[in-house]
Design an enzyme around this catalytic site. Structure first.
Site, PDB file in Angstrom:
ATOM      1  N   CYS A   1       0.821  -1.216   0.000  1.00  0.00           N
ATOM      2  CA  CYS A   1       0.000   0.000   0.000  1.00  0.00           C
ATOM      3  C   CYS A   1       0.853   1.264   0.000  1.00  0.00           C
ATOM      4  CB  CYS A   1      -0.911  -0.012   1.220  1.00  0.00           C
ATOM      5  SG  CYS A   1      -1.745   1.550   1.520  1.00  0.00           S
TER       6      CYS A   1
ATOM      7  N   CYS B   1      28.200  -2.153  34.021  1.00  0.00           N
ATOM      8  CA  CYS B   1      28.857  -1.134  34.830  1.00  0.00           C
ATOM      9  C   CYS B   1      30.369  -1.355  34.744  1.00  0.00           C
ATOM     10  CB  CYS B   1      28.367  -1.229  36.268  1.00  0.00           C
ATOM     11  SG  CYS B   1      28.943   0.109  37.323  1.00  0.00           S
TER      12      CYS B   1
END
Length: 380
Positions: free
Chosen positions: A48, A351
């Site tokens: 479409c 970390c």
């Protein structure tokens, strides 16, 4: 006089009408050209055209998108003729873009991430050859770029099935009727209702994740990650004497003795520059600024590594509780720990210690031998 005036008026009206008609057809002819000044043109099909037009207009560098028809031999086809599937045309969009801002591959990348390029029988609820995915290449360069890109995508296995997007030599583009242009803007409610019911977004969420809009990732990035995973470059660990000579006291303490630097008092905890972080000992690529975030802990934190092949996870019980330690694969450097309290998309917080890493700025990646990772910083 009245008669002559009437004739003159009629002549002027006819001339004006003829000028309008001529202008309309000359505009249509202009839109078939592969180049528009300094801009370039891509002609693409992904089902479409209301949807593909809407999606491509959101990409930076796109100047204009027009819905229309290509591929058939019938001149000036109507929507009714094309949608019947008998005219030989495909619903397409013609994208005018600035190559200084966005490349042709990036145009294809954005298209593929908003369609189903694996279905050559139609597109979601719209079935038939007039809705199949296709790339109408305007020249040999576009053809080669498309061929290579499709090959790379299939090799990386990004989609659940191989791509079935047809490559067709560009001939002619016919603009669709006026009411189809910018349909998503003119008829937002109807457009949203159609798009939701079509299944397009549900499919895209299944392939790229429900957070694909908030955390977009290009297909080239997927390809780069795949290539990095299967082509892991080996790195070597220097001798103990070399390590001691090259590292500062803090760097040695962190990487070789599993130490931890002080929070908020290290090199990269608040570094916002673009680039990658590599192992201070071996140079292994570890983390990217694209995955770095402010965790509030005082240490540089990331949602994921660049390539998991360069890190090793080990159980750590030093603080009388189980933690997951992160070490580099080849240098065996202690880097930090990973926790399950990070943000989306991974939910992880890597970390790391700044002292265990060296930052390589984006501008220096090529020069320092990390050019492959420039793909991490592509426009999304």
């Amino acid at each position: 006089m009245k008669s002559r005036l009437k004739i003159t008026t009629v002549a002027l009206l006819f001339a004006s009408f003829f000028a309008v008609i001529t202008s309309f057809f000359s505009t249509a002819e202009d839109m078939t050209q592969p180049m528009k000044g300094d801009n370039e043109v891509a002609t693409l099909a992904g089902g479409c055209f209301w949807c593909t037009e809407s999606d491509l207009e959101k990409l930076d560098g796109v100047v204009d998108v027009v819905s229309g028809y290509s591929g058939g031999t019938l001149e000036n086809p109507t929507y009714k003729q094309v949608s019947s599937g008998t005219s030989g045309h495909i619903e397409v969009i013609q994208v005018t873009f600035d190559p200084k801002v966005v490349s042709y591959e990036q145009i294809l990348d954005h298209l593929f991430r908003h369609i189903d390029p694996t279905d050559n029988k139609g597109s979601f609820v719209d079935r038939g050859p007039q809705y199949r995915p296709a790339i109408f290449y305007h020249n040999e360069d576009q053809k080669v770029i498309a061929q290579n890109f499709i090959k790379d995508i299939d090799a990386a296995g990004v989609f659940p099935k191989p791509l079935a997007t047809e490559l067709i030599e560009y001939k002619t583009f016919w603009p669709a009727e006026a009411y189809h242009q910018d349909y998503y803007k003119r008829n937002p409610i109807r457009y949203k209702y159609y798009r939701h019911g079509s299944g397009r977004d549900k499919y895209l969420d299944s392939v790229f994740g429900e957070d694909r809009e908030e955390n977009p990732k290009t297909l080239r990035q997927y390809i780069t990650e795949y290539e990095m995973a299967v082509n892991v470059k080996p790195y070597s660990k220097p001798s103990e004497s070399q390590i001691k000579k090259s590292l500062t006291e803090l760097q040695y303490y962190v990487t070789q003795e599993e130490g931890t630097e002080r929070p908020f008092d290290n090199a990269y905890w608040d570094n916002k520059a673009e680039g990658i972080y590599v192992d201070i000992v071996s140079g292994e690529p570890l983390f990217s600024s694209t995955d770095k975030y402010k965790s509030g802990t005082g240490w540089p934190s990331f949602t994921k590594p660049i390539n998991k092949a360069y890190i090793v996870e080990e159980d750590d019980f030093q603080l009388f509780t189980k933690r997951t330690e992160i070490r580099s694969k080849f240098a065996d450097s202690h880097l930090g720990h990973v926790f399950n309290d990070g943000p989306k998309p991974t939910g992880l917080r890597y970390c790391m210690n700044s002292a265990a890493m060296r930052f390589v700025a984006k501008a220096d990646l090529e020069k320092e031998g990390y050019g492959t990772y420039l793909a991490l910083f592509e426009s999304k």
